[in-house]
Design an enzyme around this catalytic site. Sequence first.
Site, PDB file in Angstrom:
ATOM      1  N   ILE A  18      38.806  45.924  33.292  1.00 40.97           N
ATOM      2  CA  ILE A  18      39.564  45.726  34.521  1.00 40.97           C
ATOM      3  C   ILE A  18      38.618  44.866  35.332  1.00 40.97           C
ATOM      4  O   ILE A  18      37.439  45.019  35.739  1.00 40.97           O
ATOM      5  CB  ILE A  18      39.659  47.044  35.335  1.00 40.97           C
ATOM      6  CG1 ILE A  18      40.413  48.101  34.625  1.00 40.97           C
ATOM      7  CG2 ILE A  18      40.468  46.807  36.715  1.00 40.97           C
ATOM      8  CD1 ILE A  18      40.439  49.680  35.039  1.00 40.97           C
ATOM      9  N   TYR A 172      47.157  30.973  48.966  1.00 37.92           N
ATOM     10  CA  TYR A 172      47.263  32.271  48.302  1.00 37.92           C
ATOM     11  C   TYR A 172      48.594  32.347  47.426  1.00 37.92           C
ATOM     12  O   TYR A 172      48.759  32.779  46.429  1.00 37.92           O
ATOM     13  CB  TYR A 172      47.171  33.541  49.293  1.00 37.92           C
ATOM     14  CG  TYR A 172      47.406  34.841  48.638  1.00 37.92           C
ATOM     15  CD1 TYR A 172      46.301  35.134  47.911  1.00 37.92           C
ATOM     16  CD2 TYR A 172      48.609  35.525  48.949  1.00 37.92           C
ATOM     17  CE1 TYR A 172      46.488  36.262  47.147  1.00 37.92           C
ATOM     18  CE2 TYR A 172      48.644  36.876  48.122  1.00 37.92           C
ATOM     19  CZ  TYR A 172      47.548  37.052  47.153  1.00 37.92           C
ATOM     20  OH  TYR A 172      47.682  38.428  46.704  1.00 37.92           O
ATOM     21  N   LYS A 176      49.280  32.479  43.350  1.00 36.81           N
ATOM     22  CA  LYS A 176      50.011  33.588  42.790  1.00 36.81           C
ATOM     23  C   LYS A 176      51.140  33.186  41.876  1.00 36.81           C
ATOM     24  O   LYS A 176      51.847  33.714  40.989  1.00 36.81           O
ATOM     25  CB  LYS A 176      50.509  34.738  43.685  1.00 36.81           C
ATOM     26  CG  LYS A 176      48.984  35.580  44.163  1.00 36.81           C
ATOM     27  CD  LYS A 176      48.454  36.338  43.174  1.00 36.81           C
ATOM     28  CE  LYS A 176      47.368  37.242  43.617  1.00 36.81           C
ATOM     29  NZ  LYS A 176      46.672  37.779  42.196  1.00 36.81           N
TER      30      LYS A 176
END
Length: 272
Positions: A18, A172, A176
Amino acid sequence: MPPTTSMAKNLAGKTVLITGASSGIGRSTAFEFARTSPENLKLIITARRVDRLHEIAQQIREEVGNGVKVYAKQLDVSKPEEVTGLVESLPEEFRDIDILVNNAGFMSGVERPPDVPHEVIRDVWATNITGVINMTQAILPIFKKRPDGGKGDIIFLGSIAGREPYAGGTIYCSSKAAVRAFSDALRKELINTRIRVMTVDPGQVLTEFNDIRYRFDHEAADKVYAGCDPLTPDDVAEVIVFTAGRRENVVVADTLMFPSHQASSTHVHRRL
Ligand code: 8X3
């Protein structure tokens, strides 16, 4: 002994890596994997803040016991040289990774073009997309060595921001959206394998995200969710672990999740 769930069986013996695991969704995901498969699991938790990782590793051990082995590794995914050397730097018993959770990501500032600082563009893209691509490239060879063309899971943390860009979010949202395009293309490229490519796109989640976005102006950060009841990191972690915990032939390819008062990036009911 409590009954073993099908999810625990499906996750038994897996090694999970992770990124961004020192806080928020990444931290919760580490705990959720450990709680779901407490008998036999290996977790590699990575982030820049290694002290926090050591605390999390200790807390996980105290909570679930020795069935989960946790290795804390300092890693800045925006540094390609750190990602390239990552697998070789892991102890041998942690190298056979089965599940990669590409979670690390952030935004700093709310400036709009033409006023976005160059460092913000560089650093956000270096983490949110180049870092994600580099991590994927570092781990995929491990998956591809397995039979049937390859086997393993890559879970990408996207955002509603990547599906529905909003004013004030050029850098941003575009980062994404790039994650979304990368993962969609990758799923197609890996169609002749058992490698599962899955994305989880949350809406509002209460993490350090807005504190960092508003550069620790807590008043401004708090206003973003005023009158809202955002998701918790644990809510998102449950969905991530659910996707990884399906039977091998099931791909939960693409998940969008909101708190109940949110229907889009901008369609939010505030109880003020
Ligand atoms: C963060 C969610 O809506 O603030 O991924 O962009 S949003």
